[in-house]
Design an enzyme around this catalytic site. Sequence first.
Site, PDB file in Angstrom:
ATOM      1  CG  ASP A   5      -1.921  -1.099   1.228  1.00 50.11           C
ATOM      2  OD1 ASP A   5      -2.217  -1.602   0.133  1.00 50.11           O
ATOM      3  OD2 ASP A   5      -2.425  -1.450   2.307  1.00 50.11           O
ATOM      4  CG  ASP A  40     -10.695  -2.755  -0.839  1.00 48.44           C
ATOM      5  OD1 ASP A  40      -9.923  -3.707  -1.012  1.00 48.44           O
ATOM      6  OD2 ASP A  40     -10.393  -1.570  -1.120  1.00 48.44           O
TER       7      ASP A  40
END
Length: 242
Positions: free
Chosen positions: A2, A121
């Site tokens: 990330d 997600d």
Amino acid sequence: MDIKDGKTVKGINFVNFRDAGDPVELGAAYSRAGADELVYLDITASHEGRKTFTDLVRKIAENINIPFTVGGGIHELHDVERLLNAGADKVSVNSAALRNPKLIGEIARHFGSQVCVVAIDANQEGGDWICYLNGGRIPTDKHLFDWAKMAESEGAGEILFTSMTHDGVKTGYANEALSRLADELHIPVIASGGAGNREHFRDAFTLGKADAALAASVFHFGEIKIEELKLYLQREGVNVRL
């Protein structure tokens, strides 16, 4: 990995991020250590309305020799072309695909379905899995299994399922949901969210029937070494590339 403000970060349940190092240096180290693929996600690009980090992608491509996927802030075919030209092997679309599912088919037709990874997600809420936009900030009316099947029908080459419920807490992957995805889809499923030990990876492959397992913090902070993990998985009967 990330990426936030040009740095690799890792959070818990999509919040409370801490610095994990330089994304180019980390990528090169993982490439040398035997990782099969890398995934770079600009986790604030969609939320902040930015384009994904082209210059960083170019530097990554110059320093690693394994395939890598890039996601975050991809809204149109030009974004995909720009990132592929910079050296990425695949792109990951999430928020833009939820808002415009036809984008998946456009990417698949122009660049091949193998280029298009649809990232999902999802958070477990009241026995259901709700899909979220903008890095886990905005809930949608889409449900995990319905949306995954729609993404496949639109032309997705892979599904990257991150359980927000399990993210960063190191208690294992969402194996029940993974297994159902594997049974209902005909494309590879990548497990993400929850790795804390070697057994969790094994379970993702055996119980969750995942085709690949993605992890971050256990590698970033030296808790598990990739080579040792692969040897363990091989001993457990999991087909891995050594």
